[in-house]
Write an enzyme that holds these catalytic residues in place. Sequence first.
Site, PDB file in Angstrom:
ATOM      1  N   LEU A  44       6.918 -14.145 -14.411  1.00 46.24           N
ATOM      2  CA  LEU A  44       5.486 -13.846 -14.463  1.00 46.24           C
ATOM      3  C   LEU A  44       5.182 -12.422 -14.031  1.00 46.24           C
ATOM      4  O   LEU A  44       4.194 -11.833 -14.459  1.00 46.24           O
ATOM      5  CB  LEU A  44       4.701 -14.822 -13.583  1.00 46.24           C
ATOM      6  CG  LEU A  44       4.729 -16.280 -13.999  1.00 46.24           C
ATOM      7  CD1 LEU A  44       4.016 -17.144 -12.967  1.00 46.24           C
ATOM      8  CD2 LEU A  44       4.096 -16.451 -15.371  1.00 46.24           C
ATOM      9  N   GLY A  45       5.996 -11.884 -13.134  1.00 44.39           N
ATOM     10  CA  GLY A  45       5.744 -10.527 -12.661  1.00 44.39           C
ATOM     11  C   GLY A  45       6.649 -10.170 -11.499  1.00 44.39           C
ATOM     12  O   GLY A  45       7.394 -11.004 -10.979  1.00 44.39           O
ATOM     13  N   GLY A  47       6.776  -7.722  -7.786  1.00 47.63           N
ATOM     14  CA  GLY A  47       6.025  -7.018  -6.768  1.00 47.63           C
ATOM     15  C   GLY A  47       6.962  -6.366  -5.775  1.00 47.63           C
ATOM     16  O   GLY A  47       8.182  -6.358  -5.960  1.00 47.63           O
ATOM     17  N   PHE A  49       7.791  -7.360  -2.850  1.00 52.42           N
ATOM     18  CA  PHE A  49       8.615  -8.270  -2.071  1.00 52.42           C
ATOM     19  C   PHE A  49       9.430  -9.247  -2.899  1.00 52.42           C
ATOM     20  O   PHE A  49      10.269  -9.951  -2.366  1.00 52.42           O
ATOM     21  CB  PHE A  49       7.745  -9.060  -1.091  1.00 52.42           C
ATOM     22  CG  PHE A  49       7.068  -8.185  -0.080  1.00 52.42           C
ATOM     23  CD1 PHE A  49       7.795  -7.600   0.946  1.00 52.42           C
ATOM     24  CD2 PHE A  49       5.719  -7.924  -0.168  1.00 52.42           C
ATOM     25  CE1 PHE A  49       7.185  -6.778   1.868  1.00 52.42           C
ATOM     26  CE2 PHE A  49       5.089  -7.110   0.762  1.00 52.42           C
ATOM     27  CZ  PHE A  49       5.826  -6.536   1.777  1.00 52.42           C
ATOM     28  N   GLY A  50       9.168  -9.316  -4.208  1.00 49.71           N
ATOM     29  CA  GLY A  50       9.934 -10.268  -4.981  1.00 49.71           C
ATOM     30  C   GLY A  50       9.552 -10.336  -6.438  1.00 49.71           C
ATOM     31  O   GLY A  50       8.684  -9.610  -6.919  1.00 49.71           O
ATOM     32  N   VAL A  52       8.322 -13.084  -9.405  1.00 43.98           N
ATOM     33  CA  VAL A  52       7.657 -14.380  -9.500  1.00 43.98           C
ATOM     34  C   VAL A  52       7.954 -14.997 -10.862  1.00 43.98           C
ATOM     35  O   VAL A  52       7.831 -14.336 -11.895  1.00 43.98           O
ATOM     36  CB  VAL A  52       6.129 -14.244  -9.299  1.00 43.98           C
ATOM     37  CG1 VAL A  52       5.453 -15.614  -9.399  1.00 43.98           C
ATOM     38  CG2 VAL A  52       5.821 -13.591  -7.962  1.00 43.98           C
ATOM     39  N   LYS A  66       8.490 -17.537  -6.068  1.00 40.58           N
ATOM     40  CA  LYS A  66       8.623 -16.122  -5.712  1.00 40.58           C
ATOM     41  C   LYS A  66       9.961 -15.923  -5.023  1.00 40.58           C
ATOM     42  O   LYS A  66      10.147 -16.312  -3.870  1.00 40.58           O
ATOM     43  CB  LYS A  66       7.487 -15.680  -4.798  1.00 40.58           C
ATOM     44  CG  LYS A  66       7.548 -14.200  -4.463  1.00 40.58           C
ATOM     45  CD  LYS A  66       6.321 -13.765  -3.692  1.00 40.58           C
ATOM     46  CE  LYS A  66       6.293 -12.262  -3.519  1.00 40.58           C
ATOM     47  NZ  LYS A  66       5.035 -11.830  -2.887  1.00 40.58           N
ATOM     48  N   ASP A 171      -1.868  -8.299   3.259  1.00 43.39           N
ATOM     49  CA  ASP A 171      -1.697  -7.637   1.965  1.00 43.39           C
ATOM     50  C   ASP A 171      -2.808  -8.044   0.996  1.00 43.39           C
ATOM     51  O   ASP A 171      -2.539  -8.397  -0.156  1.00 43.39           O
ATOM     52  CB  ASP A 171      -0.319  -7.968   1.386  1.00 43.39           C
ATOM     53  CG  ASP A 171       0.094  -7.026   0.264  1.00 43.39           C
ATOM     54  OD1 ASP A 171      -0.447  -5.899   0.188  1.00 43.39           O
ATOM     55  OD2 ASP A 171       0.951  -7.415  -0.551  1.00 43.39           O
TER      56      ASP A 171
END
Length: 181
Positions: A44-45, A47, A49-50, A52, A66, A171
């Site tokens: 899905l995407g 970021g 930190f991880g 997803v 995630k 965040d």
Amino acid sequence: GQYLRVKEEEQRAAGVRPRRSPTPPPEPQSVEIPYSDLHYECELGQGEFGVVYRGMLRGETPVAIKELIHQGLSARATRSMLKEAAHMVSINLRYPDARIVRLYGVCVERPPQNIERRHYGLVMELMPNGSLFHLLQARGQDLPLETRWLIAMDTAHGLSTIHQEGLIHRDLKSLNVLLDG
């Protein structure tokens, strides 16, 4: 609180679907989720930190998984992560309408050797409409005032709940405001 209850009653009367699934998955015995209970479908995407992924939990519940980029957690850090996850799961169970994405648990089990996956993953409720950031980018125009108001109220409600529980989000940004309706 009161505004949200009145708004939800108006929406139910108008035939609008409820904001949350009426039957959440059963309460877990542990916040640890075995890798074998997860089925990955698509990314899905990504970021800071991880990564997803969309997936399924135990073959029946759509979830977001995630996978954390940082994989070198000590035993102490893993215990701390599991303790915080248990706290979030208990918040989700005590406040089912708190406008907080449900955390179902954490996968700390290593996948089989032939699979290129990380072994630390947060297993969360799948928010089918993505983030506020993506909604704003896709529309290319202002959101109606009522929609802005509802998103702001839902966000404030969720933050208020976690603050009452002694947690801080750390965040908050439009990419982390996830939409279910």
